[in-house]
Design an enzyme around this catalytic site. Structure first.
Site, PDB file in Angstrom:
ATOM      1  N   CYS A 109      45.942  25.223  47.012  1.00 41.91           N
ATOM      2  CA  CYS A 109      47.000  24.305  47.422  1.00 41.91           C
ATOM      3  C   CYS A 109      47.909  24.994  48.444  1.00 41.91           C
ATOM      4  CB  CYS A 109      47.872  23.825  46.271  1.00 41.91           C
ATOM      5  SG  CYS A 109      46.971  23.030  44.958  1.00 41.91           S
TER       6      CYS A 109
ATOM      7  N   ARG B 119      43.537  26.141  52.174  1.00 41.27           N
ATOM      8  CA  ARG B 119      43.890  26.481  50.792  1.00 41.27           C
ATOM      9  C   ARG B 119      43.488  25.400  49.799  1.00 41.27           C
ATOM     10  NH1 ARG B 119      47.922  30.561  51.044  1.00 41.27           N
ATOM     11  NH2 ARG B 119      48.321  30.231  48.858  1.00 41.27           N
TER      12      ARG B 119
ATOM     13  N   TRP C 265      44.205  21.435  46.010  1.00 37.20           N
ATOM     14  CA  TRP C 265      42.914  21.822  45.451  1.00 37.20           C
ATOM     15  C   TRP C 265      43.049  21.542  43.959  1.00 37.20           C
ATOM     16  CZ3 TRP C 265      40.855  25.263  41.860  1.00 37.20           C
ATOM     17  CH2 TRP C 265      39.473  25.481  41.955  1.00 37.20           C
TER      18      TRP C 265
ATOM     19  N   ASN D  65      52.093  24.594  43.673  1.00 38.91           N
ATOM     20  CA  ASN D  65      50.855  25.343  43.766  1.00 38.91           C
ATOM     21  C   ASN D  65      50.832  26.298  42.584  1.00 38.91           C
ATOM     22  OD1 ASN D  65      48.662  26.891  44.487  1.00 38.91           O
ATOM     23  ND2 ASN D  65      49.679  27.963  46.160  1.00 38.91           N
ATOM     24  N   GLY D  66      49.806  26.225  41.752  1.00 43.89           N
ATOM     25  CA  GLY D  66      49.736  27.112  40.591  1.00 43.89           C
ATOM     26  C   GLY D  66      49.301  26.338  39.371  1.00 43.89           C
TER      27      GLY D  66
ATOM     28  N   GLU E 198      25.398  38.931  49.246  1.00 46.39           N
ATOM     29  CA  GLU E 198      26.359  38.275  50.145  1.00 46.39           C
ATOM     30  C   GLU E 198      25.678  37.128  50.902  1.00 46.39           C
ATOM     31  OE1 GLU E 198      29.281  37.902  50.546  1.00 46.39           O
ATOM     32  OE2 GLU E 198      29.575  37.221  52.590  1.00 46.39           O
TER      33      GLU E 198
ATOM     34  N   LYS F  78      26.819  33.171  50.855  1.00 46.01           N
ATOM     35  CA  LYS F  78      27.146  32.447  52.087  1.00 46.01           C
ATOM     36  C   LYS F  78      26.343  31.166  52.190  1.00 46.01           C
ATOM     37  CE  LYS F  78      29.803  33.937  53.098  1.00 46.01           C
ATOM     38  NZ  LYS F  78      30.858  34.863  52.922  1.00 46.01           N
TER      39      LYS F  78
ATOM     40  N   GLU G 160      27.430  28.546  49.478  1.00 46.59           N
ATOM     41  CA  GLU G 160      28.776  27.962  49.521  1.00 46.59           C
ATOM     42  C   GLU G 160      28.969  26.951  50.642  1.00 46.59           C
ATOM     43  OE1 GLU G 160      31.248  31.775  51.320  1.00 46.59           O
ATOM     44  OE2 GLU G 160      32.367  30.298  50.212  1.00 46.59           O
TER      45      GLU G 160
ATOM     46  N   HIS H 158      10.638  40.323  36.710  1.00 42.15           N
ATOM     47  CA  HIS H 158      11.059  40.403  35.307  1.00 42.15           C
ATOM     48  C   HIS H 158      11.565  39.062  34.776  1.00 42.15           C
ATOM     49  CE1 HIS H 158      10.368  44.679  35.138  1.00 42.15           C
ATOM     50  NE2 HIS H 158      10.999  44.808  36.298  1.00 42.15           N
TER      51      HIS H 158
ATOM     52  N   LYS I 256      40.295  28.648  50.509  1.00 39.51           N
ATOM     53  CA  LYS I 256      40.216  29.981  51.115  1.00 39.51           C
ATOM     54  C   LYS I 256      40.877  31.044  50.236  1.00 39.51           C
ATOM     55  CE  LYS I 256      39.368  32.848  54.524  1.00 39.51           C
ATOM     56  NZ  LYS I 256      37.968  33.318  54.591  1.00 39.51           N
TER      57      LYS I 256
HETATM   58  C1  AGP Z   1      33.337  33.915  50.316  1.00 34.32           C
HETATM   59  O1  AGP Z   1      32.927  33.384  51.511  1.00 34.32           O
HETATM   60  C2  AGP Z   1      34.583  33.411  49.754  1.00 34.32           C
HETATM   61  N1  AGP Z   1      35.507  32.845  50.585  1.00 34.32           N
HETATM   62  C3  AGP Z   1      35.100  34.137  48.516  1.00 34.32           C
HETATM   63  O2  AGP Z   1      34.036  34.639  47.787  1.00 34.32           O
HETATM   64  C4  AGP Z   1      36.150  35.240  48.732  1.00 34.32           C
HETATM   65  O3  AGP Z   1      35.574  36.369  49.281  1.00 34.32           O
HETATM   66  C5  AGP Z   1      36.807  35.530  47.374  1.00 34.32           C
HETATM   67  O4  AGP Z   1      37.417  34.378  46.893  1.00 34.32           O
HETATM   68  C6  AGP Z   1      37.791  36.662  47.445  1.00 34.32           C
HETATM   69  O5  AGP Z   1      38.823  36.387  48.325  1.00 34.32           O
HETATM   70  P1  AGP Z   1      39.753  37.538  48.870  1.00 34.32           P
HETATM   71  O6  AGP Z   1      38.913  38.456  49.663  1.00 34.32           O
HETATM   72  O7  AGP Z   1      40.784  36.834  49.693  1.00 34.32           O
HETATM   73  O8  AGP Z   1      40.331  38.234  47.666  1.00 34.32           O
END
Ligand code: AGP
Length: 595
Positions: free
Chosen positions: A2, A27, A73, A99-100, A472, A476, A479, A495, A590
């Site tokens: 948020c 956000r 969010w 927000n929270g 990673e 990517k 997501e 396995h 984000k």
């Molecule tokens: C990955 O593309 C994400 N946006 C997510 O995994 C991100 O790396 C994670 O939420 C951690 O965020 P930060 O690096 O801001 O702590």
């Protein structure tokens, strides 16, 4: 998650708030809303979907000089108009954005229901609006009402508040969720981050947990939760409004992928001088004196941490453990005698990592935050900070921050190893290799359309460093393209997971490390024998002519920096082909500022 932005001053609050919300959309972006004060009356507008929809809704609203907006969010209650913020109290005295997460909201809600307060949403936020109204009715004093509310409410919050009886004032309260005040001439602002306000001002005041603000166009008053006034100077941010513009790119993700060679070169300038590491000597001695390093992070940052572990252990023989932020915060493993805790976080605001940092601090251990955001919460709360200098990362899918994190960890590892490698040379080679990958992005796009995009699931495999890249790469791809993808150590497939391989299942292999290249090629044979659609992404010195994409050579230990870029572009083109919202994938935000 948020985003909040509020404004009071001479200009039209609507335009400033809408612009601020657009930069905060990263956000959270399932719904949004805005409240203005017009002729002493608080008007509220809410809409499901993106900020553009809200912008349309308020386009004919008459200019106002005070207001606040919110992009959501969802935590409590689905994305729907009635759950969107701002929320207004039963008798319309209080309007607020939040927000929270309020942990004890149900208990407070039951008390308020008994007193006759009504609720029209499923949110925890509406409880705070009614609680504030209840306290305000008792005290007729907004400051006291906020103090009482803060003592009653448990959880995390950044709140923007308007009171119908003092409609020329914005109130704000903060605990465990980011919030800043923006300082201007003839106006003042509140916002979830500096970027939301940077078009108006580059002067900001930090707000600490359990503090609240009374903001007018001329003054920002800060109070602690007992109502004691606090004096705090403003600081000037070096965030540049141009850094957050899209320029000629269609998506921030592509822009940020393209910026990666520059990010590496910037870090070389920031942290290397004539081949010698330029890292604060105190930080270096903390790292050097540690008998074990504990890296704590989430998501992509954690994947960068795995590569860092490999580099530090390989080059400097110092043991490193990597921990998931959300797990570590509630269970401290056995800790060595002289530990140093390294928090890796692009945003510096990730709640899971913050909880872990608080635990570490409670035990009296030293901590270092590696972050892209100066002045962020984890930066302020750790003993030391190293900045990533990657420039604002806007796309939800992290790309350049990962490259910056791995680069900085490589610089640290090499310093710990008495500069075994010529990193000026080796990292410059990496930057060139990435440029070469980007120049061949059409080849990657073709791989995606021919071999990946129509699948429901996929696997990335690799060993050792390549395995960390596979993790990673899988994150990517899933997501932003919503293809269910897993990253696997290639030796581990047999396995159990190999049972999932069917006709045409895409299996993408990462091969950049000589000593395990043949092992991964054997794993490819195993899945090919089960009709998988295999794609090999290899590095020149271990490549076969018929591999699908060959990356020009770098030092093997730095290969993840280049190999990962291929996988970023694979994810980008998969999402593009499917017509998804690349920069704002569904269900995500984000900065993950809730636990
Ligand atoms: C990955 O593309 C994400 N946006 C997510 O995994 C991100 O790396 C994670 O939420 C951690 O965020 P930060 O690096 O801001 O702590």
């Amino acid at each position: 998650m948020c985003g909040i932005v509020g404004y009071t001053g001479i200009k039209n609050a609507k335009d400033i708030i809408i612009n601020g919300l657009k930069t905060l959309e990263y956000r959270g972006y399932d719904s949004s809303g805005i409240a203005f004060v017009n002729e002493g009356k608080i008007e509220v507008y809410r809409e499901v979907g993106r900020i553009n929809a809200l912008e349309q809704l308020v386009k004919d609203v008459q200019p106002a000089h005070i207001g606040m907006g919110h992009t959501r969010w969802a935590t409590h209650g689905k994305p729907a108009k009635e759950n969107s913020h701002p929320h207004t109290s039963t008798n319309r005295l209080i309007t607020l954005v939040h927000n929270g997460v309020i942990e004890n909201y149900l208990e407070i809600k039951n008390e308020l229901l008994k007193k006759g307060y009504t609720f029209s949403s499923e949110t925890d936020t509406e409880v705070v609006a009614n609680l504030l109204e209840d306290e305000y009715k008792k005290t007729k004093d907004m400051k006291q009402a906020i103090i009482n509310m803060m003592k009653r409410v448990h959880g995390s919050y950044a709140l923007g508040i308007l009171c119908a009886d003092s409609s020329d004032t914005l109130y704000c309260a903060k605990n465990k969720t980011p919030m800043l005040a923006g300082v201007g001439e003839g106006f003042n602002m509140i916002g979830s981050d500096a970027m939301a306000m940077i078009k108006e001002t580059n002067k900001f005041i930090e707000i600490n947990d359990l503090e609240f603000l009374v903001v007018s166009d001329k003054n920002i008053e800060i109070y602690d939760q007992d109502g004691n006034a606090i004096k705090r100077d403003s600081f000037t941010s070096n965030v540049n409004a141009n850094d957050i513009s899209l320029g000629t790119y269609d998506h921030y993700m592509l822009k940020e992928i393209n910026e990666q060679p520059t990010v590496i070169r910037t870090l070389l300038k920031e942290y290397l001088d004539n081949g010698k590491t330029k890292i604060d000597s105190q930080i270096l001695s903390e790292i050097k004196n540690a008998d074990r390093l504990y890296i704590v992070a989430s998501g992509t940052s954690m994947h960068a941490g795995y590569v860092g572990k490999y580099l530090i252990e390989e080059l400097a023989s110092i043991p490193v453990e990597v921990h998931i932020g959300s797990e570590f915060g509630y269970h401290l493993p056995l800790i060595s005698k002289k530990p140093l805790f390294i928090f890796i976080t692009q945003s510096g605001e990730t709640a899971d990592s913050r909880v872990a940092l608080q635990l570490v601090k409670k035990h009296g251990y030293k901590s270092l935050t590696i972050t892209n955001v100066a002045g962020s919460t984890l930066s302020r709360e750790a003993d030391y900070t190293l900045l990533l200098h990657a420039g604002p990362e806007i796309a939800v899918a992290s790309t350049k921050a990962y490259v910056a994190q791995v680069t900085l960890l490589a610089l640290i590892a090499n310093e710990l190893a008495s500069n075994k490698l010529d990193l000026n040379l080796e990292l410059s080679k990496v930057a060139t290799s990435i440029e070469d990958i980007i120049s061949r992005k059409d080849q990657i796009r073709k791989i995606v359309t021919d071999r990946i995009v129509y699948s429901r699931n996929a696997f990335y495999i690799g060993r050792n460093l390549d395995y960390y890249v596979a993790l990673e790469a899988a994150l990517k791809l899933k997501e932003i393209s919503y293809i269910q993808t897993e990253g696997f150590a290639s030796g581990e497939l047999k396995h159990g997971t190999i049972a999932l391989i069917e006709d045409e299942t895409p299996v993408l292999a990462i091969i950049s490390q000589k000593h395990i290249a043949l092992n991964t090629r054997s794993a490819i044979q195993e899945v090919r024998a089960r009709e998988a659609m295999t794609t090999i992404i290899s590095m020149e010195h271990v490549a076969n002519d018929d591999d699908n994409f060959i990356v020009s050579d770098t030092h093997e230990l730095l290969a993840p920096l280049a190999m990962v870029v291929v996988t970023q572009l694979i994810a980008y083109y998969a999402a593009l082909a499917k017509g998804y919202d690349i920069d704002k994938p569904r269900n995500l935000a984000k900065s993950v500022t809730v636990e």
